[in-house]
Design a protein around this motif. Sequence first.
Motif, PDB file in Angstrom:
ATOM      1  N   LYS A  16       0.808  -1.214   0.000  1.00 41.12           N
ATOM      2  CA  LYS A  16       0.000   0.000   0.000  1.00 41.12           C
ATOM      3  C   LYS A  16       0.845   1.270   0.000  1.00 41.12           C
ATOM      4  O   LYS A  16       0.359   2.353  -0.336  1.00 41.12           O
ATOM      5  CB  LYS A  16      -0.924   0.007   1.223  1.00 41.12           C
ATOM      6  CG  LYS A  16      -2.001  -1.062   1.177  1.00 41.12           C
ATOM      7  CD  LYS A  16      -2.888  -0.970   2.399  1.00 41.12           C
ATOM      8  CE  LYS A  16      -3.991  -2.012   2.347  1.00 41.12           C
ATOM      9  NZ  LYS A  16      -4.878  -1.942   3.524  1.00 41.12           N
ATOM     10  N   ASN A 147      -4.549  -8.668   6.648  1.00 42.59           N
ATOM     11  CA  ASN A 147      -5.329  -8.144   7.774  1.00 42.59           C
ATOM     12  C   ASN A 147      -5.494  -9.186   8.875  1.00 42.59           C
ATOM     13  O   ASN A 147      -6.586  -9.432   9.373  1.00 42.59           O
ATOM     14  CB  ASN A 147      -6.710  -7.665   7.317  1.00 42.59           C
ATOM     15  CG  ASN A 147      -6.620  -6.491   6.371  1.00 42.59           C
ATOM     16  OD1 ASN A 147      -5.700  -5.691   6.469  1.00 42.59           O
ATOM     17  ND2 ASN A 147      -7.581  -6.383   5.465  1.00 42.59           N
ATOM     18  N   ARG A 166      -8.623  -7.732  -4.358  1.00 43.52           N
ATOM     19  CA  ARG A 166      -9.577  -8.367  -3.458  1.00 43.52           C
ATOM     20  C   ARG A 166     -10.369  -9.475  -4.159  1.00 43.52           C
ATOM     21  O   ARG A 166     -10.507  -9.484  -5.375  1.00 43.52           O
ATOM     22  CB  ARG A 166     -10.538  -7.315  -2.900  1.00 43.52           C
ATOM     23  CG  ARG A 166      -9.848  -6.232  -2.125  1.00 43.52           C
ATOM     24  CD  ARG A 166     -10.653  -4.927  -2.069  1.00 43.52           C
ATOM     25  NE  ARG A 166     -11.823  -5.038  -1.212  1.00 43.52           N
ATOM     26  CZ  ARG A 166     -12.691  -4.048  -1.031  1.00 43.52           C
ATOM     27  NH1 ARG A 166     -12.521  -2.880  -1.678  1.00 43.52           N
ATOM     28  NH2 ARG A 166     -13.727  -4.198  -0.238  1.00 43.52           N
ATOM     29  N   ARG A 199     -12.023  -4.523   6.023  1.00 45.05           N
ATOM     30  CA  ARG A 199     -12.178  -4.751   4.592  1.00 45.05           C
ATOM     31  C   ARG A 199     -10.924  -4.321   3.830  1.00 45.05           C
ATOM     32  O   ARG A 199     -10.080  -3.589   4.329  1.00 45.05           O
ATOM     33  CB  ARG A 199     -13.379  -3.963   4.068  1.00 45.05           C
ATOM     34  CG  ARG A 199     -13.230  -2.449   4.149  1.00 45.05           C
ATOM     35  CD  ARG A 199     -14.415  -1.752   3.488  1.00 45.05           C
ATOM     36  NE  ARG A 199     -14.322  -0.302   3.586  1.00 45.05           N
ATOM     37  CZ  ARG A 199     -13.634   0.467   2.764  1.00 45.05           C
ATOM     38  NH1 ARG A 199     -12.937  -0.087   1.776  1.00 45.05           N
ATOM     39  NH2 ARG A 199     -13.604   1.777   2.913  1.00 45.05           N
ATOM     40  N   THR A 201      -9.144  -2.313   0.468  1.00 47.17           N
ATOM     41  CA  THR A 201      -9.334  -0.955  -0.065  1.00 47.17           C
ATOM     42  C   THR A 201      -9.086  -0.867  -1.567  1.00 47.17           C
ATOM     43  O   THR A 201      -9.356   0.163  -2.168  1.00 47.17           O
ATOM     44  CB  THR A 201      -8.383   0.023   0.645  1.00 47.17           C
ATOM     45  OG1 THR A 201      -7.031  -0.450   0.505  1.00 47.17           O
ATOM     46  CG2 THR A 201      -8.731   0.126   2.116  1.00 47.17           C
ATOM     47  N   GLN A 235     -16.635  -1.469  -3.444  1.00 46.05           N
ATOM     48  CA  GLN A 235     -15.281  -1.201  -2.972  1.00 46.05           C
ATOM     49  C   GLN A 235     -15.256  -0.552  -1.599  1.00 46.05           C
ATOM     50  O   GLN A 235     -14.289  -0.693  -0.862  1.00 46.05           O
ATOM     51  CB  GLN A 235     -14.542  -0.323  -3.984  1.00 46.05           C
ATOM     52  CG  GLN A 235     -14.217  -1.046  -5.278  1.00 46.05           C
ATOM     53  CD  GLN A 235     -13.107  -0.365  -6.048  1.00 46.05           C
ATOM     54  OE1 GLN A 235     -12.448   0.536  -5.538  1.00 46.05           O
ATOM     55  NE2 GLN A 235     -12.889  -0.809  -7.282  1.00 46.05           N
ATOM     56  N   SER A 236     -16.292   0.162  -1.239  1.00 42.81           N
ATOM     57  CA  SER A 236     -16.298   0.853   0.052  1.00 42.81           C
ATOM     58  C   SER A 236     -17.065   0.070   1.123  1.00 42.81           C
ATOM     59  O   SER A 236     -17.343   0.611   2.192  1.00 42.81           O
ATOM     60  CB  SER A 236     -16.925   2.244  -0.110  1.00 42.81           C
ATOM     61  OG  SER A 236     -18.252   2.146  -0.597  1.00 42.81           O
ATOM     62  N   TYR A 238     -17.816  -3.957   3.244  1.00 42.68           N
ATOM     63  CA  TYR A 238     -17.123  -5.155   3.724  1.00 42.68           C
ATOM     64  C   TYR A 238     -17.609  -6.361   2.940  1.00 42.68           C
ATOM     65  O   TYR A 238     -18.275  -7.256   3.473  1.00 42.68           O
ATOM     66  CB  TYR A 238     -17.379  -5.344   5.222  1.00 42.68           C
ATOM     67  CG  TYR A 238     -16.869  -4.208   6.062  1.00 42.68           C
ATOM     68  CD1 TYR A 238     -15.585  -4.243   6.599  1.00 42.68           C
ATOM     69  CD2 TYR A 238     -17.655  -3.086   6.305  1.00 42.68           C
ATOM     70  CE1 TYR A 238     -15.099  -3.193   7.371  1.00 42.68           C
ATOM     71  CE2 TYR A 238     -17.187  -2.037   7.068  1.00 42.68           C
ATOM     72  CZ  TYR A 238     -15.907  -2.090   7.593  1.00 42.68           C
ATOM     73  OH  TYR A 238     -15.438  -1.053   8.342  1.00 42.68           O
TER      74      TYR A 238
END
Length: 739
Positions: A16, A147, A166, A199, A201, A235-236, A238
């Motif tokens: 990231k 995560n 993702r 979630r 990003t 995308q925004s 969970y």
Amino acid sequence: MAGVVDKLCWITLLDKINAIITCHSHFVADGDIRLRDGNTQYQGRVEIYHNGEWRRVCDEGWGINDAKVACRQLGFEGAHTAYINYNPRGPGSFWLSNLNCAGTEGRLSSCTSRGWGTISSYCAVGDNDDAGVVCKSPGDGAVRLVNTSSPYEGRVEVYYAGEWGRVCEYNWGLNDAKVVCKQLGLAGAHTSFRDWNPRGTGKYWLFNVNCAGTESNITQCTHGVVGVYNSNCRQSYYDDAGVICYGDGDGALRLINTSNAYEGRLEIFYSGRWGRVCDYGWDLTSADVACKQLGFTGAHTHVFNKTPRGTGLFWIQNLNCHGGEARLADCSHGGVGVVSSSSCSQSSSDDAGVLCKGPNDGEIRLIGPSQYFGRVEIFYAGGWGRVCKYVWSMNDAKVACRQLGFSGALNYWTNWTPRGTSRVVLDQLNCAGTESRLDACTHGWIGYPSESSCSATSAVDAGVACEAPGDGQLRLVDGNGYNSGRVEIKFAGVWKRICDWGWGSNDAAVVCRQLGYSGYVRSAAGWNPRGSGSYWLQRVGCMGTESNLTDCTHGGVGAYTSSYCGLDRYDDAGVYCQGYLPGVTPPNTTTTTPNTQTTRTTVAFQRGPRCYTCSGTSSCGELQTRFTYNTYITCSYGYVCHIKATAYRNYALDFGSSTIAYSYSRGCRDRSFCTNREFLASTCTGTGASRVCRECCTSDYCNSGTLDTSQATTTDRGFSSKCAWFNIFFLLIFVFAWN
């Protein structure tokens, strides 16, 4: 037209924060293509070079064969995806539209189209009508878990076109998770997760994955087009897929927050870390499997809301074991890491616990004055604990005594004092009385009794007196040392007092007979000095013919009423027996031994009359109550029967008026304390409420009637036999003097 030198740069994302920018300069020829506005060199919006100018390629008619040719022309192995409406759109105008490649061409310009600059009306300069591609790259289809603090669980990401992206949760299931875990080199998957938190990003590479579970790589499963997803993958939100894979040591158990090795809050190991077991659906069968897995023979108790609670996450809930499983993890459950927040709140004491079986469990002992008499303790979880008196009964006491090896139970106790100080481990015993052990009876939860009825800080202990050798033996104490005294009886190896409530001559006769005396003189109540401690018997009711006091009726061994049998009062029963025991020399017996001959003189025993001892009533023939007693005693030699009436003021209910009434008492009295007038008739002194009348008599039961309280008051209390002899002596002197 001659070619030019073009500089092509692309970005490779490491994570990231970090990325590598790679640029390459090469000679550009007519019909060459390049990718723009992509995150890596393998993806982006397609532009084509013609007539010295780079322009856009319209997505009208754009398909996967066109994308394959484009990727091949760029030097890649092939294409994953043909994008339409690429975003962001390119600037300027289009060179080509309506491309229709067979897929085998070497260059995009070799495919059929409308021709250079001849563009479909659907290709608006100001719209997102650009063609795009995702080309194949080394490492495509690799997966990783992010995560998470564990290598065995996390949010799934997949690698395509030089970039991690993702995986959408849409249609995500356990078979998909199995393939991911297998691809990661792990043995399998416990759980497939949706809505993973936190979630991701970035973009979604895959959605609608549908694995059979036998694939070795997620790319072998059916799925949507790489990089293309629907509105279920926001995308925004969970909407990420996650997994918990098998790890080393999965399913191991441990007990924590406990002072012994047999009980505690249960934790289970998954994904490289310990987690809590939720008590939702927890039962004894599951607890039994857990204890056996821990190396014990089974479970006594399954515990809910175990405190202190755990602080980590819950791994499992809703366990449903059949009892034959070797490990708790083999039982069916709601899924590893899948718990209901309403039933298994991490901030609440929703933990499952166990108390496992150990050696010597169920053994009992008595803590008290003797091995036959005391407070009951039972052994569990490696230590001794208290038995609560909640529903404790005689049947329970019988079983306890049998387990201890004794022949039976005399009585049971509740609220034993002094109380125990250890934990209360057993309550609600309900024995039939035939069981061989106390733990064979039905009972409450071992180690977790009723908090309201069995508080560890209260005197709630169960006690028992078991039958013992010598039960019912008698002795006389605090008397003259040879034929009188306070009566004590032995039960359960302990000597205790007998209460004088209801004590009478028949009881005294049996006591003297049992002790070996030739007879009895009288019974005695309120013996002084009193005994110490509690009583074994009260309300003894002998017929007078029994051989032993235990053959008589009584209120129960160890049962006494404190209002009549006070521990610190003179409520002891006593007796005066007739004769002497063998080998006992009374004080009024003398023995001389001149040379070899022995002369023994013994005073013959005599007794006085038998007299009523009823009190409170005007006549011994009246109905007696719990406050008045209709019994008799045998007076000692030199004593006579006596009756006394004492006046008192009897007020009306409104206290406005009163009358004089009399309260009676009867019994034996030293003959020398009676006046001649008291032998002849009722003799009264005083007036009103201070009036007292007395009468003495010498025959058996002569003091049963009432007194004539109307006699005149007299102060002659000294006309005794001594006074009579003095008067005779004075008369003789007078006669001699006259002569």
